[in-house]
Design a protein around this motif. Structure first.
Motif: not given
Length: 458
Positions: A127-132, A455-457
């Motif tokens: 899982w990555k921030v900004g993706t669904s 907020n994560a990178v």
């Protein structure tokens, strides 16, 4: 007295709807006929569907011998096997149930809990921030991995890897919507080649059986008493006469636990996360409760969180993993609420409609976990795992799995629904699933140790 209405004979369109969207028919028939009505499928005997709590109490507390349930599950024999708990009655059912229940309780559950959290963490590694993320595939992954580890305890051997691969394929075929029709209509159970769902199932079943029997033989020969997976525990289990399960009994029960457990667990998790993110207030309440747990490895404390527990209970109320409990076939004349049922009557306890009874649940169409904090419902008003002597043996494990996976996910990520439109219900095995894909957007990574959103990178 007898039922007032003659059996409602399903038309072709209704029959298709029963196979695809059964809750639509249950809603329509309950509104038209009430909470006790009879329907008839083509070529089948009439079945009475009951959702009145008083009638359910009479059915589920009837003396042993009043009903047989195994005969009502005859359609599953080709899939589960002759010795499946689902197909047994009387003393044989009591024996198998006593052998199967212990692995799902006590200290073993705590050991399973740590494994479940670890598997949930592994599932989220991509899982990555900004993706669904597509909810169905994620929940099926973690549910299947949990069951394969807890039930089979598969190691890294070549045979175990092959067995895992074949079990994955078998689950995919055995729980598909298209596989429902051959179960309802045995005439469709024909092998018409590689494209045939039934033919593919038979070939996979043969491959799984060969690998599973080899695994059982090796476990018997090199038994390790320290192992805690259910296969190992069942190998060691003995009945009141000191007898162990045969290889065939083990095979049938393990396949039953996998196929039934996988479908119910994955759909329950999917619905829970859908409802949590559908209602932002519930999500915030859960996050506040999660933040009260200082030790994220304390699975006992997690499992006891009241609002998390209520959220799982409400999920199983409004979108039950099983819409109809096991069919009961009357072995003796039976009466409830003035209605008479002769020998041979076939009765389905209607879980779905019971959970929507407006006299029991206020605003039943709304998702409200608080209702389980404010009231204790009887086992005839709320029965997500069935009831009586046919209650699902894995009910405690299923709730445990739901709580730990949800806790682990919400502890790590902030998520939002990408599409907030209402969803329709379609059949998924014994339960229901959303009519379209449910996707969650990963918006933030949640650093639990500091109790702060950052907020994560990615």
């Amino acid at each position: 007295m007898k039922l007032d209405n003659p059996p409602h004979k399903l038309s072709f369109s209704e029959l298709f709807q029963w196979g695809r969207r059964p809750t639509d028919l249950l809603d329509a028939y309950t509104q038209r006929y009430g909470d006790i009505f009879t329907i008839q499928l083509p070529g089948e005997k009439p079945i009475t569907i009951i959702s009145h709590p008083q009638a359910l109490e009479d059915i589920l507390t009837a003396p042993l011998g009043t009903f047989a349930a195994g005969v009502g599950n005859e359609m599953f024999r080709p899939v589960m096997g002759d010795n499946s708990l689902m197909l047994l009655d009387g003393k044989a059912h009591q024996r198998q149930r006593k052998l199967l229940v212990p692995p799902y309780h006590g200290e073993r559950m705590r050991l399973y809990g740590s494994l479940i959290c670890e598997l949930a963490e592994q599932m989220m590694m991509s899982w990555k921030v900004g993706t669904s993320v597509e909810l169905s595939s994620c929940m099926r992954e973690v549910s299947l991995n949990a069951l394969l580890n807890v039930v089979f305890g598969l190691t890294k051997s070549d045979r175990s890897e092959k067995l895992r691969e074949k079990l994955l394929l078998l689950v995919g075929v055995g729980t598909s919507a298209y596989f429902t029709f051959p179960l309802f209509f045995p005439a469709l159970q024909k092998d018409w080649g590689a494209w045939s769902p039934w033919g593919r199932f038979l070939r996979l079943q043969k491959e799984v059986d060969e690998l599973l029997y080899a695994e059982i033989a090796e476990r018997r020969q090199n038994f390790q008493s320290e192992r805690t997976d259910i296969l190992s525990l069942l190998l060691a289990a003995r009945d009141e006469e000191g007898q162990s399960m045969s290889d065939r009994e083990l095979r049938d029960e393990l396949i039953t636990l996998l196929l039934v457990g996988y479908d119910t667990a994955s759909t329950a998790l999917m619905w829970a996360l859908y409802w949590i993110h559908k209602v932002p207030e519930i999500q915030q309440k859960l996050l506040a409760e999660i933040d009260t747990v200082s030790d994220l490895s304390n699975v006992k404390a997690i499992a006891q969180l009241p609002y998390l527990t209520a959220t799982c209970q409400e999920t199983l109320r409004i979108t039950p993993a099983i819409i109809l409990a096991f069919m009961r076939v009357a072995q003796a004349p039976f009466e409830t609420m003035g209605y008479e049922f002769p020998v041979g009557s076939r009765i389905y306890p209607n879980i779905y409609s019971t959970h929507r009874n407006q006299e029991v649940y206020s605003n039943p169409q709304q998702f409200q976990p608080e209702r389980f904090l404010n009231r204790q419902y009887s086992s005839y008003e709320y029965l997500p795992f069935g009831g009586g002597n046919r209650m699902c043996v894995g009910n405690a494990f299923a709730m445990y799995l739901m709580k730990l996976v949800i806790f682990t996910i919400l502890s790590r990520y902030q998520l939002t629904l990408t599409d907030t439109r209402p969803v329709n219900f379609i059949r998924r095995g014994p339960g229901i699933e959303p009519s379209r894909s449910i996707n969650l957007l990963v918006t933030e990574r949640r650093y639990r140790q500091s109790n702060v959103f950052v907020n994560a990178v990615s």
